[in-house]
Motif scaffolding. Structure first.
Motif, PDB file in Angstrom:
ATOM      1  N   SER A 113       0.831  -1.206   0.000  1.00  0.00           N
ATOM      2  CA  SER A 113       0.000   0.000   0.000  1.00  0.00           C
ATOM      3  C   SER A 113       0.870   1.262   0.000  1.00  0.00           C
ATOM      4  CB  SER A 113      -0.918  -0.025   1.228  1.00  0.00           C
ATOM      5  OG  SER A 113      -1.698   1.127   1.283  1.00  0.00           O
ATOM      6  N   GLN A 116       2.445   1.690  -3.489  1.00  0.00           N
ATOM      7  CA  GLN A 116       1.473   2.129  -4.488  1.00  0.00           C
ATOM      8  C   GLN A 116       1.048   3.580  -4.255  1.00  0.00           C
ATOM      9  OE1 GLN A 116      -1.382  -1.070  -4.128  1.00  0.00           O
ATOM     10  NE2 GLN A 116      -0.435  -2.210  -5.801  1.00  0.00           N
ATOM     11  N   ASN A 117       0.893   3.967  -2.994  1.00  0.00           N
ATOM     12  CA  ASN A 117       0.556   5.365  -2.692  1.00  0.00           C
ATOM     13  C   ASN A 117       1.665   6.303  -3.156  1.00  0.00           C
ATOM     14  OD1 ASN A 117      -1.878   4.644  -1.548  1.00  0.00           O
ATOM     15  ND2 ASN A 117      -1.121   4.718   0.561  1.00  0.00           N
ATOM     16  N   ASN A 120       1.642   6.636  -6.939  1.00  0.00           N
ATOM     17  CA  ASN A 120       0.521   7.431  -7.429  1.00  0.00           C
ATOM     18  C   ASN A 120       0.526   8.865  -6.917  1.00  0.00           C
ATOM     19  OD1 ASN A 120      -0.528   5.243  -8.889  1.00  0.00           O
ATOM     20  ND2 ASN A 120      -1.562   4.458  -7.073  1.00  0.00           N
ATOM     21  N   GLU A 135       6.401   0.356  -8.873  1.00  0.00           N
ATOM     22  CA  GLU A 135       5.390  -0.580  -9.366  1.00  0.00           C
ATOM     23  C   GLU A 135       5.899  -2.020  -9.338  1.00  0.00           C
ATOM     24  OE1 GLU A 135       1.994  -0.055 -10.584  1.00  0.00           O
ATOM     25  OE2 GLU A 135       2.418   1.616  -9.253  1.00  0.00           O
ATOM     26  N   SER A 138       6.039  -3.274  -5.775  1.00  0.00           N
ATOM     27  CA  SER A 138       4.717  -3.609  -5.219  1.00  0.00           C
ATOM     28  C   SER A 138       4.150  -4.872  -5.865  1.00  0.00           C
ATOM     29  CB  SER A 138       3.742  -2.431  -5.356  1.00  0.00           C
ATOM     30  OG  SER A 138       3.438  -2.160  -6.698  1.00  0.00           O
TER      31      SER A 138
END
Length: 191
Positions: A113, A116-117, A120, A135, A138
């Motif tokens: 998480s 990915q946070n 993004n 990426e 993760s």
């Protein structure tokens, strides 16, 4: 006058213990750098290629077939072959006091998480090398969860003593995932 001498003695003991702890940690950290285990047997450049070509779901399937997970045996080997000899060079003796395992699924979910946070966030440009790295890291961790949902993280508590006797410290040693190098690395904390 006796009180002042006692304060000096206690200060000297504290300084000696602090320098012992610092020397032990430094020796263990140096050895830990040689005890890494790569998560994937595929080269990272190949993983980036598959990510860009086929996308996340295929990458997760592909890497799930060849992921290298660390076991208690890996941890014990790293201690006896890398960490303990490094301590012996510093005139210190070490032994494993006990070992245990913890469930790592929640920790891996949290790390996925976070990665990915960050990928993004406005700090990272989409399709940049930093984005690719986040990426892929993760996706690799997601593949760990998919292929081994009950993965157990190995821990060892070790005791480090001065060869001359006297001081003794306890440390907790475990493997953690480093998303920048795609490796399991030894994490050593004072217990």
């Amino acid at each position: 006058m006796g009180g002042l001498g006692q304060i000096r003695d206690e200060r000297n003991v504290f300084q000696s213990q602090a320098s012992f702890d610092q020397a032990a940690l430094q020796a263990m950290q140096t050895a830990a750098q040689q005890a890494t285990v790569s998560l994937s047997q595929n080269p990272i450049s190949q993983l980036f290629y598959w990510l860009n070509l086929l996308g996340a779901s295929f990458l997760s399937w592909l890497t799930g077939q060849s992921l290298q997970l660390v076991t208690m045996s890996d941890l014990q080997n790293a201690l006896t072959q890398k960490v303990f000899p490094a301590l012996q060079q510093q005139q210190m003796q070490a032994s494993i006091v006990y070992t245990y395992q913890t469930s790592w699924s929640q920790q891996l979910k949290n790390q996925i998480s976070q990665l990915q946070n960050l990928a993004n966030s406005s700090l990272v440009q989409p399709w940049s090398s930093a984005w690719d790295t986040l990426e892929v890291a993760s996706f690799l961790l997601q593949a760990v969860l998919n292929t081994s949902p009950n993965y157990m993280q190995p821990h060892a508590v070790i005791q480090v003593k001065s060869a001359q006797g006297g001081y003794s410290m306890y440390y907790n040693v475990t493997y953690v995932f480093n998303p920048q190098t795609f490796q399991w690395v030894l994490q050593i904390t004072q217990d």
